[in-house]
Motif scaffolding. Sequence first.
Motif, mmCIF file in Angstrom:
data_model
loop_
_atom_site.group_PDB
_atom_site.id
_atom_site.type_symbol
_atom_site.label_atom_id
_atom_site.label_comp_id
_atom_site.label_asym_id
_atom_site.label_seq_id
_atom_site.Cartn_x
_atom_site.Cartn_y
_atom_site.Cartn_z
ATOM 1 N N GLU A 2 0.820 -1.203 0.000
ATOM 2 C CA GLU A 2 0.000 0.000 0.000
ATOM 3 C C GLU A 2 0.860 1.262 0.000
ATOM 4 O O GLU A 2 1.979 1.270 0.510
ATOM 5 C CB GLU A 2 -0.900 0.022 1.240
ATOM 6 N N LEU A 3 0.280 2.316 -0.575
ATOM 7 C CA LEU A 3 0.903 3.639 -0.555
ATOM 8 C C LEU A 3 -0.188 4.693 -0.399
ATOM 9 O O LEU A 3 -1.286 4.557 -0.948
ATOM 10 C CB LEU A 3 1.657 3.929 -1.867
ATOM 11 N N PRO A 4 0.113 5.773 0.349
ATOM 12 C CA PRO A 4 -0.841 6.879 0.421
ATOM 13 C C PRO A 4 -0.722 7.760 -0.824
ATOM 14 O O PRO A 4 0.367 8.212 -1.178
ATOM 15 C CB PRO A 4 -0.403 7.635 1.676
ATOM 16 N N VAL A 5 -1.852 7.983 -1.492
ATOM 17 C CA VAL A 5 -1.912 8.808 -2.698
ATOM 18 C C VAL A 5 -2.704 10.068 -2.352
ATOM 19 O O VAL A 5 -3.739 9.985 -1.677
ATOM 20 C CB VAL A 5 -2.605 8.039 -3.848
ATOM 21 N N PRO A 6 -2.233 11.247 -2.777
ATOM 22 C CA PRO A 6 -3.016 12.461 -2.507
ATOM 23 C C PRO A 6 -4.471 12.280 -2.930
ATOM 24 O O PRO A 6 -4.749 11.825 -4.042
ATOM 25 C CB PRO A 6 -2.310 13.524 -3.349
ATOM 26 N N ALA A 7 -5.371 12.638 -2.038
ATOM 27 C CA ALA A 7 -6.788 12.359 -2.257
ATOM 28 C C ALA A 7 -7.319 12.991 -3.541
ATOM 29 O O ALA A 7 -8.197 12.429 -4.196
ATOM 30 C CB ALA A 7 -7.601 12.839 -1.055
ATOM 31 N N GLN A 8 -6.806 14.157 -3.919
ATOM 32 C CA GLN A 8 -7.310 14.850 -5.095
ATOM 33 C C GLN A 8 -6.590 14.454 -6.385
ATOM 34 O O GLN A 8 -6.948 14.934 -7.464
ATOM 35 C CB GLN A 8 -7.194 16.362 -4.884
ATOM 36 N N ALA A 9 -5.606 13.576 -6.283
ATOM 37 C CA ALA A 9 -4.849 13.186 -7.470
ATOM 38 C C ALA A 9 -5.667 12.270 -8.360
ATOM 39 O O ALA A 9 -6.414 11.407 -7.880
ATOM 40 C CB ALA A 9 -3.552 12.494 -7.065
ATOM 41 N N TYR A 10 -5.511 12.433 -9.645
ATOM 42 C CA TYR A 10 -6.147 11.525 -10.598
ATOM 43 C C TYR A 10 -5.271 10.311 -10.871
ATOM 44 O O TYR A 10 -5.753 9.284 -11.322
ATOM 45 C CB TYR A 10 -6.445 12.260 -11.911
ATOM 46 N N TYR A 11 -3.966 10.443 -10.621
ATOM 47 C CA TYR A 11 -3.104 9.279 -10.757
ATOM 48 C C TYR A 11 -3.246 8.398 -9.524
ATOM 49 O O TYR A 11 -3.871 8.784 -8.527
ATOM 50 C CB TYR A 11 -1.648 9.697 -10.978
ATOM 51 N N GLY A 12 -2.631 7.217 -9.583
ATOM 52 C CA GLY A 12 -2.770 6.265 -8.480
ATOM 53 C C GLY A 12 -1.444 5.680 -8.051
ATOM 54 O O GLY A 12 -0.370 6.257 -8.305
ATOM 55 N N VAL A 13 -1.490 4.511 -7.435
ATOM 56 C CA VAL A 13 -0.332 3.919 -6.792
ATOM 57 C C VAL A 13 0.759 3.549 -7.794
ATOM 58 O O VAL A 13 1.954 3.728 -7.522
ATOM 59 C CB VAL A 13 -0.744 2.684 -5.952
ATOM 60 N N HIS A 14 0.374 3.050 -8.973
ATOM 61 C CA HIS A 14 1.379 2.661 -9.964
ATOM 62 C C HIS A 14 2.163 3.880 -10.437
ATOM 63 O O HIS A 14 3.389 3.834 -10.581
ATOM 64 C CB HIS A 14 0.701 1.975 -11.158
ATOM 65 N N THR A 15 1.469 4.967 -10.655
ATOM 66 C CA THR A 15 2.119 6.211 -11.088
ATOM 67 C C THR A 15 3.029 6.748 -9.995
ATOM 68 O O THR A 15 4.159 7.200 -10.266
ATOM 69 C CB THR A 15 1.061 7.259 -11.447
ATOM 70 N N LEU A 16 2.553 6.710 -8.763
ATOM 71 C CA LEU A 16 3.328 7.238 -7.647
ATOM 72 C C LEU A 16 4.627 6.468 -7.469
ATOM 73 O O LEU A 16 5.695 7.059 -7.258
ATOM 74 C CB LEU A 16 2.503 7.196 -6.366
ATOM 75 N N ARG A 17 4.563 5.148 -7.565
ATOM 76 C CA ARG A 17 5.803 4.358 -7.456
ATOM 77 C C ARG A 17 6.770 4.716 -8.585
ATOM 78 O O ARG A 17 7.984 4.851 -8.362
ATOM 79 C CB ARG A 17 5.481 2.874 -7.503
ATOM 80 N N ALA A 18 6.245 4.870 -9.785
ATOM 81 C CA ALA A 18 7.109 5.209 -10.920
ATOM 82 C C ALA A 18 7.750 6.579 -10.727
ATOM 83 O O ALA A 18 8.931 6.780 -11.030
ATOM 84 C CB ALA A 18 6.298 5.185 -12.213
ATOM 85 N N ALA A 19 6.982 7.542 -10.214
ATOM 86 C CA ALA A 19 7.523 8.873 -9.971
ATOM 87 C C ALA A 19 8.650 8.824 -8.948
ATOM 88 O O ALA A 19 9.631 9.569 -9.053
ATOM 89 C CB ALA A 19 6.415 9.810 -9.502
ATOM 90 N N GLN A 20 8.511 7.953 -7.968
ATOM 91 C CA GLN A 20 9.555 7.808 -6.948
ATOM 92 C C GLN A 20 10.776 7.072 -7.501
ATOM 93 O O GLN A 20 11.917 7.404 -7.178
ATOM 94 C CB GLN A 20 8.991 7.062 -5.742
ATOM 95 N N ASN A 21 10.542 6.081 -8.354
ATOM 96 C CA ASN A 21 11.638 5.263 -8.881
ATOM 97 C C ASN A 21 12.468 5.979 -9.936
ATOM 98 O O ASN A 21 13.674 5.739 -10.053
ATOM 99 C CB ASN A 21 11.081 3.974 -9.495
ATOM 100 N N PHE A 22 11.817 6.851 -10.720
ATOM 101 C CA PHE A 22 12.489 7.425 -11.888
ATOM 102 C C PHE A 22 12.670 8.942 -11.793
ATOM 103 O O PHE A 22 12.620 9.645 -12.806
ATOM 104 C CB PHE A 22 11.699 7.078 -13.164
ATOM 105 N N ALA A 23 12.893 9.437 -10.614
ATOM 106 C CA ALA A 23 13.116 10.882 -10.446
ATOM 107 C C ALA A 23 14.543 11.208 -10.877
ATOM 108 O O ALA A 23 15.437 11.403 -10.059
ATOM 109 C CB ALA A 23 12.888 11.280 -8.996
ATOM 110 N N VAL A 24 14.734 11.288 -12.213
ATOM 111 C CA VAL A 24 16.101 11.376 -12.716
ATOM 112 C C VAL A 24 16.355 12.612 -13.570
ATOM 113 O O VAL A 24 17.313 13.357 -13.320
ATOM 114 C CB VAL A 24 16.478 10.084 -13.491
ATOM 115 N N SER A 25 15.547 12.883 -14.578
ATOM 116 C CA SER A 25 15.870 13.951 -15.528
ATOM 117 C C SER A 25 15.117 15.247 -15.272
ATOM 118 O O SER A 25 15.549 16.307 -15.715
ATOM 119 C CB SER A 25 15.574 13.483 -16.959
#
Length: 482
Positions: free
Chosen positions: A13-36
Amino acid sequence: MTEHRMEKDLLGELPVPAQAYYGVHTLRAAQNFAVSGCRVHPELLRALAEVKWAAARANRQAGLLTANIADAVSAAAREVARGQLADQFIVDALQGGAGTSTNMNMNEVLANRAIELLGGQKGDYRLVHPLNHVNMSQSTNDTYPTALRIAAIRLVLALSDAMARLQGALQEKEAQFAGVLKLGRTELQDALPVTLGQEFGAYAEAVARDRWRLYKVEERLRQINLGGTAVGTGLNAPRRYIYQVVEELRQITGLGLARAENPVDLTQNADVFAEVSGLVKAAAVNLAKIAGDLMLLAAGPAGGLAEINLPPRQAGSSIMPGKVNPVIPEMVTQAAWQVMGADQVICQACAGGRLELNAFLPLVAHNLLHGLEILAKTAQIFADKCVRGITANEQRCRRWLEESHVLVTALAPYIGYEQAAALARRAREQHKTIKEIVLESGLLSEEEWHALAAPRELTRPGIAGARRLAGRLGKDLKRGDE
Protein backbone atom coordinates in the motif's frame (compact mmCIF):
# COMPACT_ATOMS: atom_id res chain seq x y z
CA MET A 1 -2.25 19.06 5.65
CA THR A 2 -2.80 17.10 2.42
CA GLU A 3 -5.42 14.40 2.63
CA HIS A 4 -4.61 10.99 1.23
CA ARG A 5 -6.33 7.83 0.08
CA MET A 6 -4.70 4.42 0.40
CA GLU A 7 -4.12 2.39 -2.73
CA LYS A 8 -2.40 -0.95 -3.11
CA ASP A 9 -0.57 -2.85 -5.80
CA LEU A 10 1.58 -5.97 -6.01
CA LEU A 11 4.16 -4.49 -3.62
CA GLY A 12 1.76 -3.25 -0.95
CA GLU A 13 0.00 0.00 0.00
CA LEU A 14 0.90 3.64 -0.56
CA PRO A 15 -0.84 6.88 0.42
CA VAL A 16 -1.91 8.81 -2.70
CA PRO A 17 -3.02 12.46 -2.51
CA ALA A 18 -6.79 12.36 -2.26
CA GLN A 19 -7.31 14.85 -5.09
CA ALA A 20 -4.85 13.19 -7.47
CA TYR A 21 -6.15 11.53 -10.60
CA TYR A 22 -3.10 9.28 -10.76
CA GLY A 23 -2.77 6.26 -8.48
CA VAL A 24 -0.33 3.92 -6.79
CA HIS A 25 1.38 2.66 -9.96
CA THR A 26 2.12 6.21 -11.09
CA LEU A 27 3.33 7.24 -7.65
CA ARG A 28 5.80 4.36 -7.46
CA ALA A 29 7.11 5.21 -10.92
CA ALA A 30 7.52 8.87 -9.97
CA GLN A 31 9.55 7.81 -6.95
CA ASN A 32 11.64 5.26 -8.88
CA PHE A 33 12.49 7.42 -11.89
CA ALA A 34 13.12 10.88 -10.45
CA VAL A 35 16.10 11.38 -12.72
CA SER A 36 15.87 13.95 -15.53
CA GLY A 37 13.15 16.33 -14.43
CA CYS A 38 11.70 16.03 -17.96
CA ARG A 39 8.06 15.05 -18.34
CA VAL A 40 6.67 12.82 -21.06
CA HIS A 41 6.19 14.81 -24.26
CA PRO A 42 2.67 16.33 -24.53
CA GLU A 43 2.17 14.94 -28.04
CA LEU A 44 2.86 11.43 -26.77
CA LEU A 45 0.31 11.88 -23.98
CA ARG A 46 -2.22 13.26 -26.46
CA ALA A 47 -1.72 10.28 -28.77
CA LEU A 48 -1.87 7.76 -25.92
CA ALA A 49 -5.15 9.28 -24.71
CA GLU A 50 -6.50 8.88 -28.25
CA VAL A 51 -5.43 5.24 -28.25
CA LYS A 52 -7.33 4.69 -24.99
CA TRP A 53 -10.34 6.51 -26.43
CA ALA A 54 -10.32 4.25 -29.50
CA ALA A 55 -9.88 1.16 -27.32
CA ALA A 56 -12.86 2.07 -25.13
CA ARG A 57 -15.08 2.52 -28.18
CA ALA A 58 -13.85 -0.71 -29.78
CA ASN A 59 -14.30 -2.68 -26.54
CA ARG A 60 -17.84 -1.38 -26.30
CA GLN A 61 -18.66 -2.45 -29.85
CA ALA A 62 -17.10 -5.83 -29.17
CA GLY A 63 -19.42 -6.24 -26.18
CA LEU A 64 -16.57 -6.19 -23.68
CA LEU A 65 -17.37 -2.89 -21.93
CA THR A 66 -20.73 -1.58 -20.82
CA ALA A 67 -21.91 1.61 -22.49
CA ASN A 68 -21.65 3.75 -19.36
CA ILE A 69 -18.04 2.75 -18.60
CA ALA A 70 -16.95 3.01 -22.24
CA ASP A 71 -18.56 6.41 -22.60
CA ALA A 72 -17.02 7.70 -19.36
CA VAL A 73 -13.53 6.50 -20.33
CA SER A 74 -13.98 7.97 -23.81
CA ALA A 75 -15.01 11.32 -22.35
CA ALA A 76 -12.04 11.33 -19.99
CA ALA A 77 -9.66 10.42 -22.82
CA ARG A 78 -11.09 13.16 -24.99
CA GLU A 79 -10.39 15.70 -22.23
CA VAL A 80 -6.80 14.53 -21.81
CA ALA A 81 -6.23 14.55 -25.58
CA ARG A 82 -7.28 18.20 -25.52
CA GLY A 83 -4.65 19.01 -22.91
CA GLN A 84 -6.67 18.82 -19.72
CA LEU A 85 -5.25 17.22 -16.53
CA ALA A 86 -1.72 17.68 -17.90
CA ASP A 87 -0.37 18.20 -14.37
CA GLN A 88 -1.43 14.67 -13.45
CA PHE A 89 1.20 13.05 -15.66
CA ILE A 90 4.10 13.07 -13.26
CA VAL A 91 6.32 10.20 -14.42
CA ASP A 92 9.80 11.13 -15.67
CA ALA A 93 10.40 10.80 -19.40
CA LEU A 94 13.33 8.44 -18.74
CA GLN A 95 11.79 5.36 -17.21
CA GLY A 96 12.29 1.62 -17.11
CA GLY A 97 9.62 -0.79 -18.28
CA ALA A 98 9.26 0.04 -21.99
CA GLY A 99 6.74 2.78 -21.24
CA THR A 100 4.63 0.81 -18.76
CA SER A 101 4.75 3.65 -16.24
CA THR A 102 3.42 6.15 -18.78
CA ASN A 103 0.72 3.68 -19.79
CA MET A 104 -0.27 3.16 -16.14
CA ASN A 105 -0.21 6.89 -15.48
CA MET A 106 -2.69 7.28 -18.35
CA ASN A 107 -4.81 4.33 -17.20
CA GLU A 108 -5.11 5.71 -13.68
CA VAL A 109 -5.86 9.28 -14.72
CA LEU A 110 -8.54 8.15 -17.15
CA ALA A 111 -10.05 5.72 -14.64
CA ASN A 112 -10.30 8.33 -11.90
CA ARG A 113 -11.67 10.98 -14.22
CA ALA A 114 -14.22 8.46 -15.54
CA ILE A 115 -15.17 7.58 -11.96
CA GLU A 116 -15.69 11.27 -11.28
CA LEU A 117 -17.85 11.64 -14.40
CA LEU A 118 -19.97 8.72 -13.18
CA GLY A 119 -20.48 10.44 -9.82
CA GLY A 120 -18.00 8.37 -7.80
CA GLN A 121 -14.97 9.20 -5.67
CA LYS A 122 -11.40 8.99 -6.98
CA GLY A 123 -9.85 5.68 -6.08
CA ASP A 124 -13.14 3.72 -6.13
CA TYR A 125 -11.97 1.34 -8.82
CA ARG A 126 -15.10 -0.79 -8.45
CA LEU A 127 -16.71 1.71 -10.83
CA VAL A 128 -13.89 1.99 -13.38
CA HIS A 129 -10.66 0.04 -13.03
CA PRO A 130 -7.39 1.24 -14.58
CA LEU A 131 -6.45 -2.23 -15.79
CA ASN A 132 -9.68 -4.21 -16.06
CA HIS A 133 -11.52 -1.46 -17.93
CA VAL A 134 -9.23 1.30 -19.27
CA ASN A 135 -6.48 -1.12 -20.32
CA MET A 136 -8.86 -3.83 -21.57
CA SER A 137 -7.59 -5.76 -24.65
CA GLN A 138 -4.32 -3.84 -24.51
CA SER A 139 -0.71 -3.96 -23.38
CA THR A 140 1.86 -1.23 -22.95
CA ASN A 141 3.69 -2.98 -25.77
CA ASP A 142 1.06 -2.16 -28.38
CA THR A 143 -0.42 1.08 -27.01
CA TYR A 144 2.85 2.90 -26.33
CA PRO A 145 4.52 2.23 -29.72
CA THR A 146 1.27 3.13 -31.47
CA ALA A 147 1.06 6.41 -29.57
CA LEU A 148 4.70 7.14 -30.35
CA ARG A 149 4.06 6.66 -34.06
CA ILE A 150 1.05 8.97 -33.99
CA ALA A 151 2.96 11.66 -32.10
CA ALA A 152 5.91 11.33 -34.47
CA ILE A 153 3.66 11.63 -37.54
CA ARG A 154 2.21 14.90 -36.30
CA LEU A 155 5.58 16.38 -35.41
CA VAL A 156 7.21 15.19 -38.64
CA LEU A 157 4.49 16.93 -40.64
CA ALA A 158 4.92 20.06 -38.53
CA LEU A 159 8.67 20.01 -39.21
CA SER A 160 8.04 19.50 -42.92
CA ASP A 161 5.79 22.58 -42.92
CA ALA A 162 8.41 24.60 -41.06
CA MET A 163 11.07 23.58 -43.58
CA ALA A 164 8.73 24.67 -46.37
CA ARG A 165 8.51 28.07 -44.70
CA LEU A 166 12.29 28.30 -44.57
CA GLN A 167 12.56 27.14 -48.17
CA GLY A 168 10.23 29.93 -49.23
CA ALA A 169 12.26 32.54 -47.36
CA LEU A 170 15.47 31.35 -49.01
CA GLN A 171 13.86 31.37 -52.46
CA GLU A 172 12.79 34.96 -51.92
CA LYS A 173 16.41 35.86 -51.29
CA GLU A 174 17.51 33.82 -54.30
CA ALA A 175 15.36 36.03 -56.52
CA GLN A 176 16.25 39.24 -54.68
CA PHE A 177 20.01 38.64 -54.95
CA ALA A 178 20.05 37.20 -58.47
CA GLY A 179 22.07 40.12 -59.84
CA VAL A 180 24.59 40.43 -57.01
CA LEU A 181 27.89 39.14 -58.38
CA LYS A 182 30.38 38.05 -55.73
CA LEU A 183 33.44 35.99 -55.06
CA GLY A 184 32.83 32.28 -54.65
CA ARG A 185 35.09 30.35 -52.31
CA THR A 186 36.20 26.75 -52.03
CA GLU A 187 38.10 25.55 -48.97
CA LEU A 188 37.74 29.17 -47.76
CA GLN A 189 40.00 30.31 -50.61
CA ASP A 190 39.08 32.51 -53.59
CA ALA A 191 37.46 30.42 -56.32
CA LEU A 192 35.11 31.47 -59.15
CA PRO A 193 32.44 34.15 -59.30
CA VAL A 194 28.90 33.29 -58.27
CA THR A 195 25.85 35.38 -57.56
CA LEU A 196 24.58 35.77 -54.05
CA GLY A 197 21.29 34.53 -55.42
CA GLN A 198 22.93 31.27 -56.53
CA GLU A 199 24.24 30.71 -53.01
CA PHE A 200 20.80 31.20 -51.50
CA GLY A 201 19.26 29.07 -54.24
CA ALA A 202 21.53 26.21 -53.22
CA TYR A 203 20.42 26.60 -49.61
CA ALA A 204 16.79 26.50 -50.75
CA GLU A 205 17.39 23.29 -52.71
CA ALA A 206 18.94 21.57 -49.69
CA VAL A 207 16.00 22.56 -47.50
CA ALA A 208 13.57 21.43 -50.22
CA ARG A 209 15.12 17.96 -50.13
CA ASP A 210 14.67 17.86 -46.36
CA ARG A 211 11.07 18.99 -46.68
CA TRP A 212 10.25 16.26 -49.19
CA ARG A 213 12.09 13.49 -47.33
CA LEU A 214 10.27 14.32 -44.10
CA TYR A 215 6.92 14.54 -45.83
CA LYS A 216 7.39 11.08 -47.36
CA VAL A 217 8.83 9.34 -44.30
CA GLU A 218 5.58 10.05 -42.45
CA GLU A 219 4.11 7.17 -44.47
CA ARG A 220 6.57 4.78 -42.79
CA LEU A 221 5.01 5.52 -39.41
CA ARG A 222 1.41 4.74 -40.33
CA GLN A 223 1.56 1.00 -39.66
CA ILE A 224 0.71 0.26 -36.04
CA ASN A 225 0.78 -2.84 -33.86
CA LEU A 226 -2.30 -1.93 -31.81
CA GLY A 227 -4.18 -5.15 -31.05
CA GLY A 228 -0.96 -7.13 -30.85
CA THR A 229 -0.92 -6.86 -27.02
CA ALA A 230 2.29 -7.98 -25.30
CA VAL A 231 4.38 -9.61 -28.05
CA GLY A 232 2.36 -8.95 -31.19
CA THR A 233 0.36 -12.17 -31.22
CA GLY A 234 -2.83 -10.51 -29.97
CA LEU A 235 -3.44 -12.75 -26.95
CA ASN A 236 -6.38 -11.42 -24.84
CA ALA A 237 -7.55 -9.14 -27.66
CA PRO A 238 -10.64 -10.48 -29.49
CA ARG A 239 -10.54 -10.33 -33.28
CA ARG A 240 -13.52 -8.01 -33.47
CA TYR A 241 -11.75 -5.57 -31.19
CA ILE A 242 -8.45 -5.78 -33.10
CA TYR A 243 -9.95 -4.72 -36.40
CA GLN A 244 -12.35 -2.21 -34.89
CA VAL A 245 -9.80 -0.40 -32.73
CA VAL A 246 -7.67 0.60 -35.71
CA GLU A 247 -10.73 2.00 -37.49
CA GLU A 248 -11.73 3.93 -34.38
CA LEU A 249 -8.22 5.34 -34.05
CA ARG A 250 -8.23 6.46 -37.68
CA GLN A 251 -11.45 8.36 -37.09
CA ILE A 252 -10.25 9.97 -33.86
CA THR A 253 -6.83 11.05 -35.16
CA GLY A 254 -7.72 11.77 -38.77
CA LEU A 255 -4.54 9.93 -39.81
CA GLY A 256 -4.23 7.18 -42.41
CA LEU A 257 -3.22 4.47 -39.93
CA ALA A 258 -3.14 0.79 -40.88
CA ARG A 259 -2.87 -2.43 -38.89
CA ALA A 260 0.56 -3.98 -39.30
CA GLU A 261 0.70 -7.10 -41.44
CA ASN A 262 3.08 -8.56 -38.88
CA PRO A 263 2.48 -7.02 -35.43
CA VAL A 264 5.25 -9.16 -33.94
CA ASP A 265 7.72 -7.29 -36.17
CA LEU A 266 6.53 -3.86 -35.07
CA THR A 267 6.48 -4.89 -31.42
CA GLN A 268 10.10 -6.01 -31.32
CA ASN A 269 11.76 -3.82 -33.96
CA ALA A 270 12.15 -0.04 -33.70
CA ASP A 271 14.18 0.62 -36.86
CA VAL A 272 11.52 2.95 -38.29
CA PHE A 273 12.29 5.43 -35.53
CA ALA A 274 15.99 5.29 -36.39
CA GLU A 275 15.06 5.91 -40.02
CA VAL A 276 12.96 8.94 -39.14
CA SER A 277 15.64 10.24 -36.81
CA GLY A 278 18.22 9.92 -39.56
CA LEU A 279 16.20 12.20 -41.84
CA VAL A 280 15.65 14.66 -39.02
CA LYS A 281 19.41 14.63 -38.47
CA ALA A 282 19.96 15.30 -42.19
CA ALA A 283 17.72 18.36 -41.89
CA ALA A 284 19.70 19.48 -38.85
CA VAL A 285 22.93 19.09 -40.82
CA ASN A 286 21.65 21.40 -43.55
CA LEU A 287 20.40 23.98 -41.06
CA ALA A 288 23.76 24.01 -39.30
CA LYS A 289 25.65 24.37 -42.58
CA ILE A 290 23.44 27.25 -43.76
CA ALA A 291 23.66 28.99 -40.39
CA GLY A 292 27.45 28.67 -40.43
CA ASP A 293 27.65 30.14 -43.92
CA LEU A 294 25.47 33.08 -42.99
CA MET A 295 27.62 33.86 -39.97
CA LEU A 296 30.73 33.77 -42.15
CA LEU A 297 29.23 35.90 -44.92
CA ALA A 298 28.06 38.46 -42.34
CA ALA A 299 31.32 38.48 -40.34
CA GLY A 300 32.63 41.91 -39.50
CA PRO A 301 31.18 44.32 -40.21
CA ALA A 302 34.57 46.03 -40.65
CA GLY A 303 36.97 43.14 -40.13
CA GLY A 304 35.25 40.32 -41.98
CA LEU A 305 33.61 39.41 -45.29
CA ALA A 306 30.47 41.44 -44.56
CA GLU A 307 28.89 40.45 -47.88
CA ILE A 308 25.48 40.26 -46.25
CA ASN A 309 23.83 42.00 -43.33
CA LEU A 310 21.86 39.94 -40.82
CA PRO A 311 18.90 41.64 -39.16
CA PRO A 312 19.94 42.89 -35.70
CA ARG A 313 17.96 41.15 -32.98
CA GLN A 314 19.52 42.21 -29.68
CA ALA A 315 22.51 43.94 -28.15
CA GLY A 316 25.50 41.66 -28.39
CA SER A 317 27.75 42.62 -25.53
CA SER A 318 27.62 43.77 -21.94
CA ILE A 319 30.95 45.54 -22.33
CA MET A 320 31.27 46.55 -26.02
CA PRO A 321 28.68 49.20 -26.93
CA GLY A 322 27.12 48.83 -30.35
CA LYS A 323 28.17 45.21 -30.89
CA VAL A 324 25.51 43.00 -32.48
CA ASN A 325 25.99 39.23 -32.68
CA PRO A 326 24.52 36.67 -35.12
CA VAL A 327 22.32 35.21 -32.36
CA ILE A 328 19.74 33.52 -34.57
CA PRO A 329 22.26 31.49 -36.61
CA GLU A 330 24.03 30.65 -33.35
CA MET A 331 20.77 29.35 -31.89
CA VAL A 332 20.09 27.39 -35.09
CA THR A 333 23.51 25.78 -34.88
CA GLN A 334 23.03 24.71 -31.27
CA ALA A 335 19.59 23.27 -31.94
CA ALA A 336 20.96 21.38 -34.93
CA TRP A 337 23.83 19.93 -32.93
CA GLN A 338 21.39 18.87 -30.23
CA VAL A 339 19.37 16.94 -32.81
CA MET A 340 22.49 15.37 -34.29
CA GLY A 341 23.55 14.14 -30.87
CA ALA A 342 20.06 12.86 -30.11
CA ASP A 343 20.16 10.77 -33.29
CA GLN A 344 23.08 8.79 -31.91
CA VAL A 345 21.12 8.11 -28.71
CA ILE A 346 18.08 7.04 -30.73
CA CYS A 347 20.15 4.65 -32.84
CA GLN A 348 21.62 3.03 -29.74
CA ALA A 349 18.20 2.74 -28.11
CA CYS A 350 16.64 1.21 -31.25
CA ALA A 351 19.49 -1.28 -31.49
CA GLY A 352 19.09 -2.14 -27.79
CA GLY A 353 15.85 -4.06 -28.17
CA ARG A 354 16.03 -7.68 -27.10
CA LEU A 355 13.93 -10.53 -28.46
CA GLU A 356 10.20 -9.64 -28.49
CA LEU A 357 10.39 -6.06 -27.19
CA ASN A 358 12.45 -2.90 -27.11
CA ALA A 359 12.53 -1.70 -23.51
CA PHE A 360 14.16 1.60 -24.44
CA LEU A 361 11.32 3.23 -26.37
CA PRO A 362 10.92 5.93 -23.68
CA LEU A 363 14.43 7.12 -24.54
CA VAL A 364 13.57 7.01 -28.25
CA ALA A 365 10.35 8.94 -27.62
CA HIS A 366 12.01 11.61 -25.52
CA ASN A 367 14.78 12.32 -28.01
CA LEU A 368 12.82 11.92 -31.23
CA LEU A 369 9.77 13.97 -30.26
CA HIS A 370 11.83 16.65 -28.55
CA GLY A 371 14.15 16.86 -31.56
CA LEU A 372 11.26 17.16 -34.00
CA GLU A 373 9.67 19.89 -31.94
CA ILE A 374 12.77 22.03 -31.45
CA LEU A 375 13.86 21.70 -35.08
CA ALA A 376 10.44 22.80 -36.33
CA LYS A 377 10.55 25.86 -34.07
CA THR A 378 14.14 26.49 -35.12
CA ALA A 379 13.33 26.42 -38.85
CA GLN A 380 10.44 28.81 -38.38
CA ILE A 381 12.48 31.26 -36.30
CA PHE A 382 15.36 30.99 -38.77
CA ALA A 383 13.02 31.94 -41.63
CA ASP A 384 11.15 34.73 -39.87
CA LYS A 385 13.79 36.35 -37.65
CA CYS A 386 16.85 35.92 -39.83
CA VAL A 387 16.56 34.93 -43.49
CA ARG A 388 13.70 37.25 -44.44
CA GLY A 389 15.59 40.24 -43.04
CA ILE A 390 18.94 39.61 -44.76
CA THR A 391 20.22 42.34 -47.07
CA ALA A 392 23.15 42.30 -49.49
CA ASN A 393 26.20 44.49 -49.13
CA GLU A 394 26.77 44.81 -52.88
CA GLN A 395 29.71 47.17 -52.54
CA ARG A 396 31.57 44.69 -50.35
CA CYS A 397 30.73 41.81 -52.70
CA ARG A 398 32.11 43.78 -55.67
CA ARG A 399 35.22 44.79 -53.75
CA TRP A 400 36.25 41.24 -52.82
CA LEU A 401 35.66 40.04 -56.37
CA GLU A 402 37.63 42.84 -57.97
CA GLU A 403 40.52 42.56 -55.53
CA SER A 404 40.84 38.83 -56.06
CA HIS A 405 42.57 37.31 -59.08
CA VAL A 406 39.93 34.69 -59.83
CA LEU A 407 38.68 36.49 -62.95
CA VAL A 408 41.82 35.34 -64.71
CA THR A 409 40.16 31.92 -64.91
CA ALA A 410 37.71 33.33 -67.46
CA LEU A 411 40.69 34.17 -69.70
CA ALA A 412 42.24 30.70 -69.52
CA PRO A 413 40.20 29.25 -72.42
CA TYR A 414 41.51 32.05 -74.65
CA ILE A 415 45.15 32.41 -73.64
CA GLY A 416 45.90 29.10 -71.96
CA TYR A 417 46.44 28.08 -68.34
CA GLU A 418 50.11 29.06 -68.07
CA GLN A 419 49.72 32.55 -69.54
CA ALA A 420 46.66 33.11 -67.33
CA ALA A 421 48.71 32.02 -64.29
CA ALA A 422 51.42 34.47 -65.30
CA LEU A 423 48.88 37.30 -65.41
CA ALA A 424 47.69 36.36 -61.92
CA ARG A 425 51.27 36.32 -60.63
CA ARG A 426 51.92 39.71 -62.18
CA ALA A 427 48.76 41.13 -60.61
CA ARG A 428 49.83 39.89 -57.18
CA GLU A 429 53.36 41.24 -57.51
CA GLN A 430 52.17 44.66 -58.64
CA HIS A 431 49.23 44.76 -56.27
CA LYS A 432 46.83 45.35 -59.11
CA THR A 433 43.55 43.80 -60.17
CA ILE A 434 43.29 41.37 -63.08
CA LYS A 435 41.25 43.96 -64.92
CA GLU A 436 44.01 46.53 -64.60
CA ILE A 437 46.65 44.08 -65.84
CA VAL A 438 44.51 42.99 -68.79
CA LEU A 439 43.75 46.53 -69.87
CA GLU A 440 47.38 47.64 -69.47
CA SER A 441 48.59 44.72 -71.58
CA GLY A 442 46.11 45.49 -74.35
CA LEU A 443 44.62 41.99 -74.29
CA LEU A 444 41.13 43.45 -74.08
CA SER A 445 39.49 46.82 -74.34
CA GLU A 446 37.29 48.17 -71.57
CA GLU A 447 34.20 47.17 -73.54
CA GLU A 448 35.55 43.68 -74.19
CA TRP A 449 36.45 43.24 -70.52
CA HIS A 450 32.88 43.99 -69.50
CA ALA A 451 31.63 41.51 -72.08
CA LEU A 452 33.87 38.88 -70.47
CA ALA A 453 33.17 39.81 -66.84
CA ALA A 454 29.41 40.30 -67.05
CA PRO A 455 27.56 38.46 -64.23
CA ARG A 456 25.57 36.34 -66.69
CA GLU A 457 28.74 35.30 -68.51
CA LEU A 458 30.64 34.33 -65.38
CA THR A 459 27.88 32.40 -63.60
CA ARG A 460 26.44 30.03 -66.18
CA PRO A 461 27.82 27.03 -68.10
CA GLY A 462 30.15 27.63 -71.02
CA ILE A 463 32.96 29.99 -72.02
CA ALA A 464 32.55 33.54 -70.71
CA GLY A 465 32.24 36.18 -73.45
CA ALA A 466 32.37 33.62 -76.27
CA ARG A 467 29.79 35.43 -78.37
CA ARG A 468 31.69 38.75 -78.32
CA LEU A 469 35.26 37.54 -78.12
CA ALA A 470 35.34 34.50 -80.43
CA GLY A 471 38.48 34.80 -82.55
CA ARG A 472 39.57 37.99 -80.72
CA LEU A 473 42.33 36.27 -78.76
CA GLY A 474 43.40 33.73 -81.33
CA LYS A 475 40.81 31.01 -80.58
CA ASP A 476 37.37 30.42 -82.04
CA LEU A 477 35.48 29.46 -78.91
CA LYS A 478 31.77 29.08 -78.30
CA ARG A 479 29.79 28.64 -75.11
CA GLY A 480 28.48 25.32 -76.38
CA ASP A 481 24.90 26.34 -75.65
CA GLU A 482 24.55 29.18 -78.18
